[in-house]
Design an enzyme around this catalytic site. Sequence first.
Site, PDB file in Angstrom:
ATOM      1  N   GLY A  19      66.610  24.690 -72.237  1.00  0.00           N
ATOM      2  CA  GLY A  19      65.478  23.757 -72.246  1.00  0.00           C
ATOM      3  C   GLY A  19      64.945  23.589 -73.650  1.00  0.00           C
ATOM      4  O   GLY A  19      65.542  24.036 -74.627  1.00  0.00           O
ATOM      5  N   LYS A  41      62.863  31.300 -77.497  1.00  0.00           N
ATOM      6  CA  LYS A  41      62.371  30.005 -77.979  1.00  0.00           C
ATOM      7  C   LYS A  41      62.576  29.952 -79.490  1.00  0.00           C
ATOM      8  O   LYS A  41      62.052  30.796 -80.218  1.00  0.00           O
ATOM      9  CB  LYS A  41      60.887  29.859 -77.621  1.00  0.00           C
ATOM     10  N   ASP A 143      46.576  23.155 -72.713  1.00  0.00           N
ATOM     11  CA  ASP A 143      47.742  22.315 -72.387  1.00  0.00           C
ATOM     12  C   ASP A 143      48.253  22.653 -70.989  1.00  0.00           C
ATOM     13  O   ASP A 143      49.456  22.766 -70.772  1.00  0.00           O
ATOM     14  CB  ASP A 143      48.842  22.511 -73.437  1.00  0.00           C
TER      15      ASP A 143
END
Length: 470
Positions: A19, A41, A143
């Site tokens: 992703g 990440k 967020d």
Amino acid sequence: MGPPKFPKVNGYDLVSEIGGGGFSTVYRAVNIPEHRVAACKLVRFTDDTTEKERKTVEKEMRVHTALKHKHVLEFLHAVIVELKHRHIYHPGIYMLLELAGGGDLFDKIAADVGLDEDVAQLYFNQLVSGMSYIHAQGVCHRDLKPENLLLDAAGTLKISDFGLSAVFCLKESGKTRLLTERCGSLPYVAPELNSEDPYKAEPVDVWGVGVILYTLLCGNTPWDEPTAASPEFCRYVSGRIFIERPWNRIPSEPMSLIKGMLTVDPEKRMTLDAVAAHPWCMRQSQLASQGLAELASRLTESIHQNGEMNYAAPPTLNGPGPMDTDDEDTIMQSAPNHQSQFTQTLMLFSQTQSGARYTPHLTRFYASLGPALLMGLIHEALEALSVKCKIAPAVKEGPGGSQRHRLRIGGWDKRRQMFKGWVEVERFTYRGAEGSFCVMRRDEGNPISWRQLWKALIESQAVEPHVLRK
């Protein structure tokens, strides 16, 4: 000297892309000796990366590292590779995170249907528990949206992505500050961010939690943005919307919560403490004690009922039968808590040509056409749906693995939110003839909109005749 590679991060090797977002890519990482899996990440550095951008990522790491709670995705480790080492490694910041083995929460929810009240209540309470802890640490997320809510392999909700977070309260002194930065995604952002005035931190997150409760129950967001430019928001403020679907099918108790959290004046908005003490939240969960298989089954009930699960997991296919999986999938199945009743019931281990593979995306299907022909039809169908497409080089899956055809896609959903992702197609033998296995993997955007796009693709005139179903 070969091309640059990925460094080992705390004993983990980066093995496959799973992703990403606007500024980062997420990889599956495995620690082979310890049979452990994680996510990594990577925020890449280039010659154009500014000091300000670096400081933003370093702030995200500082905030995320300090948060330890069962409903917050765990930050495990980080490695920084400077540009001067780019001839050996890809430069950037590598953040090793807990792998959310259950995938996206909202990937399992039918668009415009939502979850039944018991499942919504269970996950809403987990979200409130996690957010109450985050606020108690003096942090505001800023967020909150469906794509930042993940599930671990036991079906437990995990809040992720602290890239826009801010520290609003110093725990030692208790001193708080107002925030000024305008950020977040329009369908989830609080109305006070439309003005130039500084704003209180906690009410902004409460608003986001309220939008998520609506989305859990209804399978869509309530409006494009909380401004006069949105007819739905205007009807909400005037009260006219409550006689319309889907608002009129929300039960009274969760409706009172939604109204309390989506109060336009932040001074009158419910607090998370008041939310947690609400009768609907205090109600004993019937689901919590019924086991992981039942939870997975109830979570995916809406996509079972509308037939979507019949495409993601069709009947036993006359494919290759049990075969050796590659190292990373073997580890995925043997790693603690990953081959759980929850992930098995969700069918997150798909049968592919090279054996069972962990595929956390339920936006997938099998087809009776070979990959090259199918990819041509997919390309044609997506462009007819106004999706931008770019053919990417095919990749080979490990030694002896099949070739995977890839299409990079992007566009804007009905809520004017950007989406980006991949369509990947590989060979699959079906009844002795060549067929295909296709996965749509989202990098950015709302998982519910992505599911709508997947459904529009499999129902398109070009693709539908070749799709296999139960």
